[in-house]
Design an enzyme around this catalytic site. Structure first.
Site, PDB file in Angstrom:
ATOM      1  N   HIS A  21     -12.597  -6.108  -8.049  1.00  0.00           N
ATOM      2  CA  HIS A  21     -13.527  -5.164  -8.691  1.00  0.00           C
ATOM      3  C   HIS A  21     -13.741  -5.546 -10.159  1.00  0.00           C
ATOM      4  O   HIS A  21     -14.863  -5.528 -10.655  1.00  0.00           O
ATOM      5  CB  HIS A  21     -12.949  -3.738  -8.673  1.00  0.00           C
ATOM      6  CG  HIS A  21     -12.789  -3.126  -7.318  1.00  0.00           C
ATOM      7  ND1 HIS A  21     -11.594  -2.613  -6.877  1.00  0.00           N
ATOM      8  CD2 HIS A  21     -13.672  -2.922  -6.310  1.00  0.00           C
ATOM      9  CE1 HIS A  21     -11.744  -2.116  -5.667  1.00  0.00           C
ATOM     10  NE2 HIS A  21     -13.003  -2.297  -5.293  1.00  0.00           N
ATOM     11  N   LYS A  47      -7.478  15.025  -1.546  1.00  0.00           N
ATOM     12  CA  LYS A  47      -6.045  14.748  -1.408  1.00  0.00           C
ATOM     13  C   LYS A  47      -5.746  13.414  -0.702  1.00  0.00           C
ATOM     14  O   LYS A  47      -4.612  12.968  -0.688  1.00  0.00           O
ATOM     15  CB  LYS A  47      -5.375  15.890  -0.621  1.00  0.00           C
ATOM     16  CG  LYS A  47      -5.305  17.196  -1.394  1.00  0.00           C
ATOM     17  CD  LYS A  47      -3.993  17.303  -2.181  1.00  0.00           C
ATOM     18  CE  LYS A  47      -3.878  18.590  -2.956  1.00  0.00           C
ATOM     19  NZ  LYS A  47      -4.642  18.516  -4.229  1.00  0.00           N
ATOM     20  N   ARG A  96     -18.299  -9.567  -0.446  1.00  0.00           N
ATOM     21  CA  ARG A  96     -17.223 -10.545  -0.211  1.00  0.00           C
ATOM     22  C   ARG A  96     -17.564 -11.523   0.896  1.00  0.00           C
ATOM     23  O   ARG A  96     -16.919 -12.535   1.065  1.00  0.00           O
ATOM     24  CB  ARG A  96     -15.923  -9.818   0.115  1.00  0.00           C
ATOM     25  CG  ARG A  96     -15.311  -9.141  -1.086  1.00  0.00           C
ATOM     26  CD  ARG A  96     -14.273  -8.143  -0.682  1.00  0.00           C
ATOM     27  NE  ARG A  96     -14.842  -7.132   0.202  1.00  0.00           N
ATOM     28  CZ  ARG A  96     -14.192  -6.067   0.621  1.00  0.00           C
ATOM     29  NH1 ARG A  96     -12.945  -5.884   0.287  1.00  0.00           N
ATOM     30  NH2 ARG A  96     -14.790  -5.183   1.407  1.00  0.00           N
ATOM     31  N   SER A 134      -8.940  -3.105  -1.720  1.00  0.00           N
ATOM     32  CA  SER A 134      -7.993  -2.034  -2.077  1.00  0.00           C
ATOM     33  C   SER A 134      -7.130  -1.674  -0.881  1.00  0.00           C
ATOM     34  O   SER A 134      -5.946  -1.361  -1.022  1.00  0.00           O
ATOM     35  CB  SER A 134      -8.750  -0.786  -2.539  1.00  0.00           C
ATOM     36  OG  SER A 134      -9.502  -1.055  -3.684  1.00  0.00           O
TER      37      SER A 134
END
Ligand code: PNS
Length: 168
Positions: A21, A47, A96, A134
């Protein structure tokens, strides 16, 4: 020749921000005057994930503390509404490989349908970072693996702090 300033948004989940990133954001600064790195969220899903929305924004701010042209932000709802509210005319996304293309292309066309004043720019990442995500960083970190080659120093520190508090 004069031109108006370009404000670009790099939207994403950034859970957490990776070196991949960071590479895309720094490349965007070659044509954008300001880049807003914006964590997208829906309050009903706050959450879920490794880091809270506030932690993700704080980590982005730490990673780009050296460059005042980069702002860390969060938004809820539609990207196009956030972009309009910030006067942004560009969305920047890293591609990517072909696996990203279909989804990214569809989003770009839909965003243009919703906000014709904004263009999506796709950037190719540094070749050595094209495997990074990630999701993989979270997975490796969650089982105690070394992610020091994949995230910036502030992110690594935060991951290690969490690990330390969980193992005490
Ligand atoms: O890092 P990600 O999860 O691939 O990012 C996806 C993101 C946040 C860019 C995309 O889901 C998004 O723009 N969400 C905001 C809501 C929205 O505008 N959805 C319509 C997209 S056409």
């Amino acid at each position: 020749m004069t031109r108006t300033d370009h404000i670009a948004i790099c939207p994403g989940s950034f859970d957490p921000i990776t070196l991949g990133h960071e590479d895309i954001v720094r490349r965007a600064l070659s044509f954008a005057d300001q880049v807003i790195v914006a964590v997208a969220h829906q309050s009903s899903h706050r959450k879920t994930g490794m880091f809270s929305i506030e932690e993700r924004v704080a980590l982005i701010a730490d990673v780009f503390a050296d460059d005042p042209r980069v702002e860390a932000a969060q938004f809820e709802g539609l990207l196009v509404d956030f972009a309009r509210s910030r006067g942004a005319d560009l969305v920047v996304r890293g591609l990517r490989g072909v696996r990203d293309f279909e989804y990214e292309f569809q989003m770009a066309l839909m965003n243009r349908e919703l906000y014709p004043g904004m263009e999506t720019v796709f950037l190719a990442p540094d070749a050595g970072r094209s495997f990074l995500s990630s999701t993989l960083v979270r997975e490796i970190a969650s089982v105690g693996g070394d992610v020091s080659r994949f995230v910036a120093e502030p992110v690594l520190r935060r991951i290690e702090e969490r690990r330390a508090t969980r193992s005490t």
